[in-house]
Design a protein around this motif. Structure first.
Motif, PDB file in Angstrom:
ATOM      1  N   LYS A   1     -96.305  71.303 -35.251  1.00 53.82           N
ATOM      2  CA  LYS A   1     -97.550  72.068 -35.150  1.00 53.82           C
ATOM      3  C   LYS A   1     -97.507  73.388 -35.928  1.00 53.82           C
ATOM      4  O   LYS A   1     -98.547  74.001 -36.160  1.00 53.82           O
ATOM      5  CB  LYS A   1     -97.824  72.428 -33.672  1.00 53.82           C
ATOM      6  CG  LYS A   1     -98.388  71.312 -32.835  1.00 53.82           C
ATOM      7  CD  LYS A   1     -98.610  71.796 -31.404  1.00 53.82           C
ATOM      8  CE  LYS A   1     -99.529  72.982 -31.264  1.00 53.82           C
ATOM      9  NZ  LYS A   1    -100.943  72.678 -31.083  1.00 53.82           N
TER      10      LYS A   1
ATOM     11  N   ARG B   1     -96.072  75.916 -34.447  1.00 51.42           N
ATOM     12  CA  ARG B   1     -96.451  76.754 -33.298  1.00 51.42           C
ATOM     13  C   ARG B   1     -95.447  77.866 -33.070  1.00 51.42           C
ATOM     14  O   ARG B   1     -94.226  77.616 -33.094  1.00 51.42           O
ATOM     15  CB  ARG B   1     -96.518  75.858 -32.049  1.00 51.42           C
ATOM     16  CG  ARG B   1     -97.014  76.548 -30.764  1.00 51.42           C
ATOM     17  CD  ARG B   1     -97.047  75.495 -29.654  1.00 51.42           C
ATOM     18  NE  ARG B   1     -97.425  75.970 -28.344  1.00 51.42           N
ATOM     19  CZ  ARG B   1     -98.652  75.943 -27.841  1.00 51.42           C
ATOM     20  NH1 ARG B   1     -99.648  75.512 -28.582  1.00 51.42           N
ATOM     21  NH2 ARG B   1     -98.889  76.328 -26.601  1.00 51.42           N
TER      22      ARG B   1
ATOM     23  N   SER C   1    -101.790  71.160 -27.340  1.00 55.77           N
ATOM     24  CA  SER C   1    -102.812  70.366 -28.014  1.00 55.77           C
ATOM     25  C   SER C   1    -102.262  69.789 -29.321  1.00 55.77           C
ATOM     26  O   SER C   1    -101.359  70.357 -29.925  1.00 55.77           O
ATOM     27  CB  SER C   1    -104.029  71.237 -28.277  1.00 55.77           C
ATOM     28  OG  SER C   1    -103.629  72.446 -28.906  1.00 55.77           O
TER      29      SER C   1
ATOM     30  N   ASN D   1    -102.976  69.574 -32.433  1.00 56.17           N
ATOM     31  CA  ASN D   1    -103.491  70.082 -33.710  1.00 56.17           C
ATOM     32  C   ASN D   1    -102.426  70.914 -34.397  1.00 56.17           C
ATOM     33  O   ASN D   1    -101.472  71.370 -33.760  1.00 56.17           O
ATOM     34  CB  ASN D   1    -104.724  70.967 -33.455  1.00 56.17           C
ATOM     35  CG  ASN D   1    -104.433  72.036 -32.420  1.00 56.17           C
ATOM     36  OD1 ASN D   1    -104.221  71.733 -31.242  1.00 56.17           O
ATOM     37  ND2 ASN D   1    -104.386  73.280 -32.847  1.00 56.17           N
TER      38      ASN D   1
ATOM     39  N   SER E   1    -108.683  72.289 -31.560  1.00 57.04           N
ATOM     40  CA  SER E   1    -107.979  71.210 -30.859  1.00 57.04           C
ATOM     41  C   SER E   1    -108.669  69.868 -31.134  1.00 57.04           C
ATOM     42  O   SER E   1    -109.877  69.815 -31.283  1.00 57.04           O
ATOM     43  CB  SER E   1    -107.976  71.477 -29.358  1.00 57.04           C
ATOM     44  OG  SER E   1    -107.284  72.667 -29.081  1.00 57.04           O
TER      45      SER E   1
ATOM     46  N   HIS F   1    -107.185  81.411 -32.652  1.00 58.30           N
ATOM     47  CA  HIS F   1    -107.220  79.994 -32.356  1.00 58.30           C
ATOM     48  C   HIS F   1    -108.452  79.376 -32.968  1.00 58.30           C
ATOM     49  O   HIS F   1    -109.375  80.080 -33.326  1.00 58.30           O
ATOM     50  CB  HIS F   1    -107.410  79.866 -30.850  1.00 58.30           C
ATOM     51  CG  HIS F   1    -106.296  79.208 -30.155  1.00 58.30           C
ATOM     52  ND1 HIS F   1    -105.265  79.908 -29.625  1.00 58.30           N
ATOM     53  CD2 HIS F   1    -106.050  77.907 -29.873  1.00 58.30           C
ATOM     54  CE1 HIS F   1    -104.447  79.074 -29.024  1.00 58.30           C
ATOM     55  NE2 HIS F   1    -104.887  77.857 -29.160  1.00 58.30           N
TER      56      HIS F   1
END
Ligand code: AMP
Ligand code: MG
Length: 344
Positions: A54, A56, A141, A143, A149, A234
């Motif tokens: 991701k 992330r 999520s 994405n 998302s 986001h």
């Protein structure tokens, strides 16, 4: 990486997906809120793959998904009275409880916090997949970080084909925004992120509920929000989003003026607004009449703008109901808090 695209949701296919989890792989799966990207919650190496796939930030914890309320104790070491009441009334459903974690849940899942987010999805595909895996599934999520998302299999494929071991192509997510995050470690439940279970729902069951600050405002760089995800920008598509908020007629009029001006200047514009406005030539007209219906199409619309090369998009925010907070929370973030208020 070759990604296995799982088209069916029969027992054999979900067992195969469960097997990938048991072997340390990562699998995208449908839920009623948004698609998740899951791994065995006890497997640190597998969890690392999620953050990498991701892109992330490592200080943003994951939510642990279980198939049944009986398993909460495997993940959380304390289950306060309010948690029991919310589970009894709404589980399985679109909410996540923040609880004190069991020591067996690794720090990488909770980003070092002593608490863990626990969720029991309503989606039968999601629960059958978790059961097939035989372990709690940690999942954010599905994405790429920062993008809206996924609420359809095609969104998860667009972001994760080549990055996940498998993608289960199930139903569209009918809630369309991520779960309500409720911190139940204190006396009064606190909503850290609004969603399909509303403040009114929680008050009905627990007698009171608070909404965390930062739900409608941006988080300053110096602040540490209670929900780490709140500080990240986001849901941002490439298109520049502006929210136009106020009365139905007033917002429609304003959007028409703004779009006409942009189009005069050769800017490719899109809109997301109620169909009753009869606005011609638009990329996205929304067919519902409540914020719940808007939530269900919102992330898909943001992705649609990018697919069509839209440079600027206007979103009409004119409905007042229990889901208003959840929709505004996502919209304001996707617009980078660019909001034009017009009268009621
Ligand atoms: P996502 O499912 O991608 O929306 O990511 C999970 C969200 O849950 C992020 O916003 C996290 O910050 C939040 N979250 C997960 N665990 C916790 C926790 N223990 N306390 C507060 N927020 C959490
Ligand atoms: Mg997310």
């Amino acid at each position: 990486m070759k990604t296995l695209i799982i088209e069916k949701q029969d027992e054999k296919s979900l067992m195969a997906a469960g097997e990938i989890i048991k072997n340390g792989g990562i699998v995208a799966f449908p839920t009623e809120t948004v698609y998740g990207l899951g791994a065995n919650a006890y497997d640190e190496a597998a969890i690392k793959k999620i953050y990498k796939a991701k892109g992330r930030p490592s200080d943003n914890p994951l939510i642990v998904h279980i198939a049944s309320a009986e398993d909460v104790g495997k993940v959380a070491r304390e289950i306060p009275e309010n948690a029991k009441k919310l589970i009894e009334r709404f589980a399985p459903g679109p909410f996540t409880l923040i609880l004190k974690k069991q020591p067996s849940i690794p720090d990488i899942v909770t980003a070092g916090l002593d608490t863990v987010g626990v969720r029991i999805p309503k989606s039968t595909t999601a629960r059958a997949f978790i059961e097939a895996a035989g372990v709690p599934i940690a999942a954010p999520s599905a994405n790429i970080s920062g993008k809206p998302s996924p609420t359809k299999a095609e969104h998860a494929i667009a972001d994760l084909d080549g990055r996940a071991d498998a993608i289960i192509c199930g139903e569209n997510s009918d809630i369309g925004v991520e779960s309500t995050i409720i911190d139940v470690t204190g006396e009064i439940p606190v909503i850290l992120r609004p969603g399909g279970i509303t403040k009114e729902d929680i008050v009905e069951v627990c007698g009171a509920a608070e909404v965390s600050k930062n739900v409608l405002t941006g988080v300053k760089e110096t602040e540490t929000p209670r929900c780490p995800g709140m500080k990240y920008k986001h849901y941002s598509p490439d298109a520049e989003i502006t929210v136009v908020e106020g009365g139905r007629a007033q917002t429609a009029k304003k959007i028409k003026e703004l779009v006409a001006k942009d189009r005069e200047n050769g800017i490719k514009t899109g809109v997301l607004m109620a169909s009753s406005n009869q606005f011609e030539n638009d990329l996205y007209i929304f067919e519902g009449n409540s914020n719940g219906e808007l939530a269900a199409v919102l992330f898909g619309a943001l992705r649609e703008f990018d697919k069509n090369g839209i440079e600027k998009a206007y979103v009409q925010m004119c409905m007042k109901d229990e889901m208003e907070l959840a929709v505004k929370n996502r919209l304001y973030k996707s617009a980078g808090h660019k909001i034009i208020y017009v009268g009621e």
